[in-house]
Design a protein around this motif. Structure first.
Motif, PDB file in Angstrom:
ATOM      1  N   GLY A   1     -16.798  18.355 -40.494  1.00 49.62           N
ATOM      2  CA  GLY A   1     -17.147  19.185 -39.347  1.00 49.62           C
ATOM      3  C   GLY A   1     -17.883  18.402 -38.280  1.00 49.62           C
ATOM      4  O   GLY A   1     -17.641  18.578 -37.074  1.00 49.62           O
ATOM      5  N   ARG A   2     -18.776  17.496 -38.712  1.00 47.42           N
ATOM      6  CA  ARG A   2     -19.510  16.667 -37.761  1.00 47.42           C
ATOM      7  C   ARG A   2     -18.558  15.752 -36.998  1.00 47.42           C
ATOM      8  O   ARG A   2     -18.692  15.576 -35.783  1.00 47.42           O
ATOM      9  CB  ARG A   2     -20.564  15.856 -38.502  1.00 47.42           C
ATOM     10  N   PHE A   3     -17.596  15.187 -37.702  1.00 45.40           N
ATOM     11  CA  PHE A   3     -16.604  14.336 -37.044  1.00 45.40           C
ATOM     12  C   PHE A   3     -15.837  15.118 -35.985  1.00 45.40           C
ATOM     13  O   PHE A   3     -15.662  14.642 -34.849  1.00 45.40           O
ATOM     14  CB  PHE A   3     -15.640  13.767 -38.085  1.00 45.40           C
ATOM     15  N   LEU A   4     -15.379  16.288 -36.330  1.00 49.25           N
ATOM     16  CA  LEU A   4     -14.585  17.079 -35.388  1.00 49.25           C
ATOM     17  C   LEU A   4     -15.403  17.480 -34.165  1.00 49.25           C
ATOM     18  O   LEU A   4     -14.870  17.541 -33.051  1.00 49.25           O
ATOM     19  CB  LEU A   4     -14.045  18.326 -36.087  1.00 49.25           C
ATOM     20  N   ARG A   5     -16.684  17.719 -34.348  1.00 52.23           N
ATOM     21  CA  ARG A   5     -17.523  18.170 -33.233  1.00 52.23           C
ATOM     22  C   ARG A   5     -18.011  17.033 -32.352  1.00 52.23           C
ATOM     23  O   ARG A   5     -18.326  17.266 -31.177  1.00 52.23           O
ATOM     24  CB  ARG A   5     -18.731  18.942 -33.768  1.00 52.23           C
ATOM     25  N   THR A   6     -18.117  15.820 -32.876  1.00 46.43           N
ATOM     26  CA  THR A   6     -18.820  14.763 -32.145  1.00 46.43           C
ATOM     27  C   THR A   6     -18.005  13.498 -31.879  1.00 46.43           C
ATOM     28  O   THR A   6     -18.429  12.666 -31.072  1.00 46.43           O
ATOM     29  CB  THR A   6     -20.089  14.350 -32.907  1.00 46.43           C
ATOM     30  N   SER A   7     -16.867  13.307 -32.519  1.00 44.29           N
ATOM     31  CA  SER A   7     -16.161  12.033 -32.421  1.00 44.29           C
ATOM     32  C   SER A   7     -15.590  11.794 -31.023  1.00 44.29           C
ATOM     33  O   SER A   7     -14.991  12.676 -30.411  1.00 44.29           O
ATOM     34  CB  SER A   7     -15.022  11.969 -33.440  1.00 44.29           C
ATOM     35  N   ARG A   8     -15.758  10.549 -30.567  1.00 47.94           N
ATOM     36  CA  ARG A   8     -15.180  10.126 -29.294  1.00 47.94           C
ATOM     37  C   ARG A   8     -13.802   9.497 -29.470  1.00 47.94           C
ATOM     38  O   ARG A   8     -13.175   9.111 -28.476  1.00 47.94           O
ATOM     39  CB  ARG A   8     -16.113   9.130 -28.610  1.00 47.94           C
ATOM     40  N   ALA A   9     -13.364   9.358 -30.699  1.00 47.45           N
ATOM     41  CA  ALA A   9     -12.022   8.831 -30.945  1.00 47.45           C
ATOM     42  C   ALA A   9     -11.002   9.731 -30.259  1.00 47.45           C
ATOM     43  O   ALA A   9     -11.182  10.945 -30.163  1.00 47.45           O
ATOM     44  CB  ALA A   9     -11.750   8.768 -32.442  1.00 47.45           C
ATOM     45  N   THR A  10      -9.923   9.138 -29.774  1.00 46.76           N
ATOM     46  CA  THR A  10      -8.940   9.921 -29.029  1.00 46.76           C
ATOM     47  C   THR A  10      -7.969  10.640 -29.959  1.00 46.76           C
ATOM     48  O   THR A  10      -7.742  10.206 -31.093  1.00 46.76           O
ATOM     49  CB  THR A  10      -8.128   9.031 -28.078  1.00 46.76           C
ATOM     50  N   ALA A  11      -7.388  11.679 -29.438  1.00 48.38           N
ATOM     51  CA  ALA A  11      -6.339  12.375 -30.191  1.00 48.38           C
ATOM     52  C   ALA A  11      -5.159  11.448 -30.435  1.00 48.38           C
ATOM     53  O   ALA A  11      -4.507  11.526 -31.477  1.00 48.38           O
ATOM     54  CB  ALA A  11      -5.895  13.616 -29.424  1.00 48.38           C
ATOM     55  N   ALA A  12      -4.899  10.537 -29.487  1.00 48.17           N
ATOM     56  CA  ALA A  12      -3.804   9.582 -29.670  1.00 48.17           C
ATOM     57  C   ALA A  12      -4.043   8.724 -30.902  1.00 48.17           C
ATOM     58  O   ALA A  12      -3.119   8.465 -31.683  1.00 48.17           O
ATOM     59  CB  ALA A  12      -3.676   8.699 -28.432  1.00 48.17           C
TER      60      ALA A  12
END
Length: 233
Positions: free
Chosen positions: A168-179
């Motif tokens: 959940g933390r990853f989904l809310r905060t990650s700057r990694a791109t959807a690509a």
């Protein structure tokens, strides 16, 4: 040899292999055993390598046992996935709710069954893996599931069940791109672009903008305490 005879032989062979592995692994943690072997080999003449292996219990029978168990229990992840879903169902399904489509209990989805669970009220995905630090593959898989749940247009509730707070933390905060997150799942990339547009958006931005309706639930809050404790061990 008949099928019945072959099946009858498989049970004892597997049981013996598991017992042999249990004896070896019970002596000390595997990581410690391997580290000890590595230290023991350093500086030792090559001709003594076999002696060291024998001293530490590394025999042909042990390797055969490990190969036998791996072959027989190679789909253990499917059992974990299926059992996790089945044990969670009594705690998440509502009175009168009906499972409308054959569920996908094994790890990984059947193309004809895009979600692990579909009922007349919800679609849901389950991730039973505990994140432990080097989780790029798990991050990609979790985001892919979030995208597919967010793209569902049937009007049913969308839920993503995970283990621990890290997903959940990853989904809310990650700057990694959807690509990046979808670079190994072409079908999810297509679904993303068709439904949401450009892949040049961060995971966190997508979660906030397009997947805010997808409920992310920690399975440790759903499953029996003994199972929850084992999941985070």
């Amino acid at each position: 040899m008949t099928d019945a005879t072959a099946d009858g032989a498989a049970g004892p062979q597997l049981g013996e292999a598991v017992a042999l592995l249990a004896d070896f692994l019970g002596a000390e943690p595997l990581t410690a055993a391997i580290a000890s072997l590595e230290r023991g080999l350093a500086g030792r003449p090559a001709r003594e390598a076999g002696d060291l292996a024998a001293e530490r219990g590394i025999r042909p029978e042990l390797l055969v046992a490990a190969l036998t168990v791996r072959e027989s229990l190679g789909r253990l992840n499917d059992l974990i996935h299926a059992a996790g879903i089945l044990l969670a169902l009594p705690h998440i399904l509502e009175d009168g709710e009906e499972i409308s489509v054959r569920p996908s209990l094994a790890a990984g989805n059947d193309p004809l069954r895009p979600f692990d669970l579909e009922t007349d009220r919800r679609v849901a995905e389950f991730k039973l893996a505990r994140w432990r630090g080097a989780d790029a593959t798990r991050k990609r898989q979790t985001f892919k599931d979030l995208v597919m749940l967010a793209a569902d247009r049937t009007g049913r509730r969308a839920e993503l069940f995970v283990v621990g707070p890290e997903p959940g933390r990853f989904l809310r905060t990650s700057r990694a791109t959807a690509a990046w997150a979808l670079d190994r799942t072409p079908h999810a990339r297509r679904a993303f672009e068709e439904t949401f547009g450009s892949l040049d958006v961060s995971v966190a931005q997508f979660t906030a903008r397009h997947a805010g309706h997808v409920r992310v639930t920690d399975l440790c809050d759903v499953l029996p305490p003994t199972v929850a404790a084992a999941l985070v061990r």
